[in-house]
Design a protein around this motif. Structure first.
Motif, PDB file in Angstrom:
ATOM      1  N   ARG A  29       0.820  -1.210   0.000  1.00  0.00           N
ATOM      2  CA  ARG A  29       0.000   0.000   0.000  1.00  0.00           C
ATOM      3  C   ARG A  29       0.853   1.258   0.000  1.00  0.00           C
ATOM      4  O   ARG A  29       0.522   2.245  -0.641  1.00  0.00           O
ATOM      5  CB  ARG A  29      -0.906   0.038   1.222  1.00  0.00           C
ATOM      6  CG  ARG A  29      -2.031  -0.936   1.154  1.00  0.00           C
ATOM      7  CD  ARG A  29      -2.838  -0.863   2.420  1.00  0.00           C
ATOM      8  NE  ARG A  29      -3.862  -1.886   2.388  1.00  0.00           N
ATOM      9  CZ  ARG A  29      -5.068  -1.707   2.878  1.00  0.00           C
ATOM     10  NH1 ARG A  29      -5.402  -0.570   3.413  1.00  0.00           N
ATOM     11  NH2 ARG A  29      -5.943  -2.677   2.824  1.00  0.00           N
ATOM     12  N   THR A  33       3.036   2.229  -7.107  1.00  0.00           N
ATOM     13  CA  THR A  33       2.589   3.317  -7.971  1.00  0.00           C
ATOM     14  C   THR A  33       1.094   3.506  -7.774  1.00  0.00           C
ATOM     15  O   THR A  33       0.326   2.569  -7.933  1.00  0.00           O
ATOM     16  CB  THR A  33       2.864   2.980  -9.446  1.00  0.00           C
ATOM     17  OG1 THR A  33       4.260   2.738  -9.604  1.00  0.00           O
ATOM     18  CG2 THR A  33       2.417   4.096 -10.358  1.00  0.00           C
ATOM     19  N   GLU A  34       0.681   4.707  -7.437  1.00  0.00           N
ATOM     20  CA  GLU A  34      -0.738   4.963  -7.178  1.00  0.00           C
ATOM     21  C   GLU A  34      -1.460   5.279  -8.476  1.00  0.00           C
ATOM     22  O   GLU A  34      -1.001   6.095  -9.267  1.00  0.00           O
ATOM     23  CB  GLU A  34      -0.886   6.127  -6.206  1.00  0.00           C
ATOM     24  CG  GLU A  34      -2.327   6.405  -5.845  1.00  0.00           C
ATOM     25  CD  GLU A  34      -2.443   7.499  -4.812  1.00  0.00           C
ATOM     26  OE1 GLU A  34      -2.063   7.271  -3.660  1.00  0.00           O
ATOM     27  OE2 GLU A  34      -2.912   8.589  -5.193  1.00  0.00           O
ATOM     28  N   ARG A  36      -5.731   5.693 -10.074  1.00  0.00           N
ATOM     29  CA  ARG A  36      -7.141   5.873  -9.720  1.00  0.00           C
ATOM     30  C   ARG A  36      -7.995   5.321 -10.847  1.00  0.00           C
ATOM     31  O   ARG A  36      -7.703   5.524 -12.020  1.00  0.00           O
ATOM     32  CB  ARG A  36      -7.450   7.342  -9.472  1.00  0.00           C
ATOM     33  CG  ARG A  36      -6.730   7.826  -8.224  1.00  0.00           C
ATOM     34  CD  ARG A  36      -6.681   9.306  -8.078  1.00  0.00           C
ATOM     35  NE  ARG A  36      -5.753   9.643  -7.020  1.00  0.00           N
ATOM     36  CZ  ARG A  36      -6.127   9.993  -5.797  1.00  0.00           C
ATOM     37  NH1 ARG A  36      -7.397  10.072  -5.488  1.00  0.00           N
ATOM     38  NH2 ARG A  36      -5.226  10.267  -4.887  1.00  0.00           N
ATOM     39  N   ILE A 157      -8.727   4.015  -5.356  1.00  0.00           N
ATOM     40  CA  ILE A 157      -7.297   4.314  -5.315  1.00  0.00           C
ATOM     41  C   ILE A 157      -6.569   2.992  -5.133  1.00  0.00           C
ATOM     42  O   ILE A 157      -6.806   2.270  -4.160  1.00  0.00           O
ATOM     43  CB  ILE A 157      -6.953   5.279  -4.158  1.00  0.00           C
ATOM     44  CG1 ILE A 157      -7.741   6.584  -4.300  1.00  0.00           C
ATOM     45  CG2 ILE A 157      -5.446   5.551  -4.130  1.00  0.00           C
ATOM     46  CD1 ILE A 157      -7.610   7.516  -3.106  1.00  0.00           C
ATOM     47  N   SER A 159      -2.781   0.800  -5.376  1.00  0.00           N
ATOM     48  CA  SER A 159      -1.329   0.847  -5.372  1.00  0.00           C
ATOM     49  C   SER A 159      -0.818  -0.341  -6.179  1.00  0.00           C
ATOM     50  O   SER A 159      -1.201  -1.481  -5.920  1.00  0.00           O
ATOM     51  CB  SER A 159      -0.808   0.785  -3.931  1.00  0.00           C
ATOM     52  OG  SER A 159       0.597   0.842  -3.906  1.00  0.00           O
ATOM     53  N   ARG A 169      -5.830   0.818  -1.964  1.00  0.00           N
ATOM     54  CA  ARG A 169      -5.244   1.745  -0.995  1.00  0.00           C
ATOM     55  C   ARG A 169      -6.332   2.557  -0.302  1.00  0.00           C
ATOM     56  O   ARG A 169      -6.161   2.986   0.822  1.00  0.00           O
ATOM     57  CB  ARG A 169      -4.273   2.667  -1.710  1.00  0.00           C
ATOM     58  CG  ARG A 169      -3.465   3.504  -0.789  1.00  0.00           C
ATOM     59  CD  ARG A 169      -2.199   3.984  -1.441  1.00  0.00           C
ATOM     60  NE  ARG A 169      -1.433   4.684  -0.433  1.00  0.00           N
ATOM     61  CZ  ARG A 169      -0.943   5.889  -0.596  1.00  0.00           C
ATOM     62  NH1 ARG A 169      -1.097   6.517  -1.732  1.00  0.00           N
ATOM     63  NH2 ARG A 169      -0.268   6.453   0.361  1.00  0.00           N
ATOM     64  N   GLU A 172     -11.544   7.544  -3.314  1.00  0.00           N
ATOM     65  CA  GLU A 172     -11.659   8.988  -3.504  1.00  0.00           C
ATOM     66  C   GLU A 172     -13.149   9.299  -3.579  1.00  0.00           C
ATOM     67  O   GLU A 172     -13.849   8.792  -4.448  1.00  0.00           O
ATOM     68  CB  GLU A 172     -10.968   9.420  -4.792  1.00  0.00           C
ATOM     69  CG  GLU A 172     -11.069  10.893  -5.066  1.00  0.00           C
ATOM     70  CD  GLU A 172     -10.507  11.274  -6.414  1.00  0.00           C
ATOM     71  OE1 GLU A 172     -11.237  11.935  -7.177  1.00  0.00           O
ATOM     72  OE2 GLU A 172      -9.367  10.893  -6.717  1.00  0.00           O
ATOM     73  N   ASP A 177      -9.456  12.200  -0.821  1.00  0.00           N
ATOM     74  CA  ASP A 177      -8.897  10.876  -0.568  1.00  0.00           C
ATOM     75  C   ASP A 177      -9.304  10.360   0.806  1.00  0.00           C
ATOM     76  O   ASP A 177      -9.229  11.107   1.805  1.00  0.00           O
ATOM     77  CB  ASP A 177      -7.380  10.896  -0.656  1.00  0.00           C
ATOM     78  CG  ASP A 177      -6.875  11.130  -2.062  1.00  0.00           C
ATOM     79  OD1 ASP A 177      -7.707  11.179  -2.992  1.00  0.00           O
ATOM     80  OD2 ASP A 177      -5.654  11.246  -2.238  1.00  0.00           O
ATOM     81  N   LEU A 179      -7.951   7.192   2.589  1.00  0.00           N
ATOM     82  CA  LEU A 179      -7.031   6.064   2.521  1.00  0.00           C
ATOM     83  C   LEU A 179      -7.225   5.138   3.700  1.00  0.00           C
ATOM     84  O   LEU A 179      -7.431   5.576   4.833  1.00  0.00           O
ATOM     85  CB  LEU A 179      -5.582   6.574   2.496  1.00  0.00           C
ATOM     86  CG  LEU A 179      -5.244   7.511   1.340  1.00  0.00           C
ATOM     87  CD1 LEU A 179      -3.801   7.979   1.439  1.00  0.00           C
ATOM     88  CD2 LEU A 179      -5.493   6.836  -0.009  1.00  0.00           C
TER      89      LEU A 179
END
Length: 183
Positions: A29, A33-34, A36, A157, A159, A169, A172, A177, A179
């Motif tokens: 998490r 790389t994030e 959406r 979101i 990861s 993760r 939104e 956000d 999280l």
């Protein structure tokens, strides 16, 4: 060695394995790389699994003829695939390519659940599972999240690890956000 000592060794090993799983999840998490993903409405109910929100993204239904590399391969149920991603103007990621092995760039790894053809159309239609299709929540929160999702006010979101493995993760909601925290 006494039975009590053996049981303590087994219990310590099992505890260490569970701790390792939690640490791996936390690292995935925090360090990936994030991306959406937009979501689509669906109405799930499962008495055995508890309360959850079914998350359907455009990445789950792919038409290979519309994607780079898609016409080069024939995929079957159970195949592992890597879907190349690009960001749209609104920040949501969309599929741009599909391959049977990882490539450079931003990719998500999935497994083909269904592969089929539409008569007189090139390429295949794939239904892909990425292990990010369910978001568990309390009964009240799950119903509220479903309503937000159905109004297109919710994005997922995710990861991505270096191999393309995906972990949720957070969410939104209306551009803000939310999280998830493990600790």
């Amino acid at each position: 060695m006494s039975v009590m000592i053996r049981l303590l060794i087994i219990a310590a090993g099992m505890t260490a394995l569970l701790a390792l799983m939690v640490i791996n999840q936390a690292n995935a998490r925090a360090g990936g790389t994030e991306i959406r993903l937009a979501m689509e409405p669906v109405d799930p109910r499962d008495l055995l699994l508890g309360h959850y929100v079914e998350l359907v993204t455009p990445l789950q239904r792919l038409e290979t003829a519309q994607l780079q590399g898609g016409s080069e391969h024939v995929f079957a149920q159970g195949d592992r695939i890597w879907v190349g991603l690009e960001s749209d103007a609104d920040g949501s990621f969309r599929a741009v390519s599909v391959h049977p092995s990882p490539r450079s760039g931003t990719y998500i790894e999935g497994r083909v659940r269904h592969a089929g053809y539409v008569r007189d159309e090139p390429g295949q239609w794939l239904t892909v599972h990425y292990n990010i299709e369910r978001y568990f929540a309390s009964p009240e929160a799950a119903l509220e999240l479903e309503a937000l999702r159905n109004e297109s006010r919710l994005r997922l979101i995710v990861s991505l690890g270096g191999s393309g493995s995906a972990v949720i993760r957070g969410l939104e909601i209306d551009g803000e956000d939310h999280l998830d925290r493990l600790f």
